[in-house]
Design a protein around this motif. Structure first.
Motif, PDB file in Angstrom:
ATOM      1  N   GLY A   1     -10.427  37.035   5.238  1.00 31.85           N
ATOM      2  CA  GLY A   1     -11.510  37.444   4.614  1.00 31.85           C
ATOM      3  C   GLY A   1     -12.560  37.990   5.549  1.00 31.85           C
ATOM      4  O   GLY A   1     -12.242  38.545   6.453  1.00 31.85           O
ATOM      5  N   GLN A   2     -13.870  37.757   5.310  1.00 33.07           N
ATOM      6  CA  GLN A   2     -14.907  38.584   6.364  1.00 33.07           C
ATOM      7  C   GLN A   2     -16.144  37.424   6.240  1.00 33.07           C
ATOM      8  O   GLN A   2     -16.318  36.848   5.333  1.00 33.07           O
ATOM      9  CB  GLN A   2     -15.103  39.808   5.798  1.00 33.07           C
ATOM     10  N   PHE A   3     -16.714  37.627   7.534  1.00 28.93           N
ATOM     11  CA  PHE A   3     -17.843  37.041   7.470  1.00 28.93           C
ATOM     12  C   PHE A   3     -18.908  37.891   8.022  1.00 28.93           C
ATOM     13  O   PHE A   3     -18.766  39.036   8.779  1.00 28.93           O
ATOM     14  CB  PHE A   3     -17.970  35.701   8.486  1.00 28.93           C
ATOM     15  N   ALA A   4     -20.184  37.789   7.752  1.00 30.78           N
ATOM     16  CA  ALA A   4     -21.425  38.485   7.696  1.00 30.78           C
ATOM     17  C   ALA A   4     -22.256  37.718   8.400  1.00 30.78           C
ATOM     18  O   ALA A   4     -22.743  36.706   8.101  1.00 30.78           O
ATOM     19  CB  ALA A   4     -21.962  39.237   6.532  1.00 30.78           C
ATOM     20  N   VAL A   5     -22.954  38.179   9.815  1.00 27.68           N
ATOM     21  CA  VAL A   5     -23.961  37.489  10.385  1.00 27.68           C
ATOM     22  C   VAL A   5     -25.394  38.335  10.015  1.00 27.68           C
ATOM     23  O   VAL A   5     -25.205  39.491  10.387  1.00 27.68           O
ATOM     24  CB  VAL A   5     -23.863  37.349  11.873  1.00 27.68           C
ATOM     25  N   SER A   6     -26.548  37.921   9.659  1.00 29.81           N
ATOM     26  CA  SER A   6     -27.483  38.513   9.471  1.00 29.81           C
ATOM     27  C   SER A   6     -28.780  37.895  10.241  1.00 29.81           C
ATOM     28  O   SER A   6     -28.626  36.549  10.228  1.00 29.81           O
ATOM     29  CB  SER A   6     -28.172  38.372   7.949  1.00 29.81           C
ATOM     30  N   ALA A   7     -29.605  38.560  10.706  1.00 28.21           N
ATOM     31  CA  ALA A   7     -30.736  37.762  11.431  1.00 28.21           C
ATOM     32  C   ALA A   7     -32.196  38.439  10.864  1.00 28.21           C
ATOM     33  O   ALA A   7     -32.504  39.461  11.215  1.00 28.21           O
ATOM     34  CB  ALA A   7     -30.624  38.247  12.830  1.00 28.21           C
ATOM     35  N   PRO A   8     -32.748  37.801   9.878  1.00 33.28           N
ATOM     36  CA  PRO A   8     -33.834  38.296   9.207  1.00 33.28           C
ATOM     37  C   PRO A   8     -34.922  38.361  10.235  1.00 33.28           C
ATOM     38  O   PRO A   8     -35.935  39.323  10.058  1.00 33.28           O
ATOM     39  CB  PRO A   8     -34.084  37.259   8.231  1.00 33.28           C
ATOM     40  N   LEU A   9     -34.998  37.691  11.302  1.00 33.22           N
ATOM     41  CA  LEU A   9     -36.163  37.820  12.108  1.00 33.22           C
ATOM     42  C   LEU A   9     -35.779  38.621  13.447  1.00 33.22           C
ATOM     43  O   LEU A   9     -36.451  38.348  14.477  1.00 33.22           O
ATOM     44  CB  LEU A   9     -36.696  36.305  12.619  1.00 33.22           C
ATOM     45  N   GLY A  10     -34.383  39.165  13.348  1.00 32.18           N
ATOM     46  CA  GLY A  10     -34.003  39.578  14.782  1.00 32.18           C
ATOM     47  C   GLY A  10     -33.316  38.701  15.522  1.00 32.18           C
ATOM     48  O   GLY A  10     -33.068  37.543  15.062  1.00 32.18           O
ATOM     49  N   GLY A  11     -33.150  38.819  16.751  1.00 31.07           N
ATOM     50  CA  GLY A  11     -32.601  37.869  17.811  1.00 31.07           C
ATOM     51  C   GLY A  11     -30.827  38.023  18.001  1.00 31.07           C
ATOM     52  O   GLY A  11     -30.571  37.706  19.105  1.00 31.07           O
ATOM     53  N   VAL A  12     -30.313  38.361  16.977  1.00 29.09           N
ATOM     54  CA  VAL A  12     -28.735  38.804  17.240  1.00 29.09           C
ATOM     55  C   VAL A  12     -28.400  40.043  16.348  1.00 29.09           C
ATOM     56  O   VAL A  12     -29.302  40.183  15.614  1.00 29.09           O
ATOM     57  CB  VAL A  12     -27.745  37.788  16.710  1.00 29.09           C
ATOM     58  N   ARG A  13     -27.525  40.705  16.945  1.00 29.42           N
ATOM     59  CA  ARG A  13     -27.123  41.828  16.324  1.00 29.42           C
ATOM     60  C   ARG A  13     -26.245  41.616  15.146  1.00 29.42           C
ATOM     61  O   ARG A  13     -25.298  40.671  14.648  1.00 29.42           O
ATOM     62  CB  ARG A  13     -25.770  42.801  17.028  1.00 29.42           C
ATOM     63  N   GLU A  14     -26.660  42.129  13.805  1.00 34.44           N
ATOM     64  CA  GLU A  14     -26.202  42.027  12.628  1.00 34.44           C
ATOM     65  C   GLU A  14     -24.821  42.430  12.663  1.00 34.44           C
ATOM     66  O   GLU A  14     -24.599  43.647  12.988  1.00 34.44           O
ATOM     67  CB  GLU A  14     -27.067  42.438  11.470  1.00 34.44           C
TER      68      GLU A  14
END
Length: 185
Positions: A132-145
């Motif tokens: 499958g796939q995973f998504a990383v989100s960072a609502p406050l920044g800090g890491v690359r989405e």
């Protein structure tokens, strides 16, 4: 149908459900902890295909059909169980504090992980596929989405319910390690 016949049918069906074996999805401990760029991670409910989201444990047969194994159930509802196992594995595999949604702390998590499973299937030959796939989100920044694909294939061994449960746990732990690597500093 008489009340006595209905009562007997209900008791018979209840007896069948009580005889089913229930299997827990346990994940092995990670070999090491990965330093990640965030201090907190929220794991959103894992999206599963219908056959994997069912409480019945299923396996693909020689003809390619996905069939439920008789008298074999997951001990927990699969979306909740897999989400909790992934959060636990990610917590143990990283330097971040990790919890499944809903996020339990007042300050929001620095990153969110969403996983969409396309295949979580024990094959007829005993192998196990988790893709499958995973998504990383960072609502406050800090890491690359980002959105990344994963394909975890385990060798033969998942032919019965206990083997499928063990393979599922190993696959979830390997996914946690892949997510940890993607968040590494």
């Amino acid at each position: 149908m008489s009340r006595l016949a209905l009562l007997c049918l209900t008791l018979a069906l209840t007896g069948c459900a009580d005889n089913a074996g229930r299997f827990v999805l346990d994940t092995p401990a990670p070999a090491a902890r990965t330093a990640v760029a965030v201090s907190s991670i929220e794991v959103l409910d894992v999206a599963l295909p219908a056959y994997a989201a069912a409480v019945e444990i299923a396996r693909q047969d020689d003809g390619g059909a996905v069939r439920n194994l008789p008298d074999s159930l997951w001990a927990d509802e699969p979306v909740r169980g897999i989400t909790a196992a992934l959060a636990r594995s990610l917590d143990l595999a990283t330097t971040a504090t990790v919890a499944p949604e809903p996020w339990p702390l007042e300050e929001p998590a620095q990153a969110r992980v969403a996983v969409h499973v396309e295949k979580m299937l024990a094959r007829a030959d005993g192998g196990f596929d988790f893709e499958g796939q995973f998504a990383v989100s960072a609502p406050l920044g800090g890491v690359r989405e980002r959105i990344e694909r994963f394909a975890i294939h385990l060798p033969a061994g998942a032919v019965d319910s206990a083997g499928i449960a063990a393979a599922s746990g190993t696959a979830v732990a390997r996914l946690a390690e892949a997510i940890a690597r993607s968040l590494a500093r």
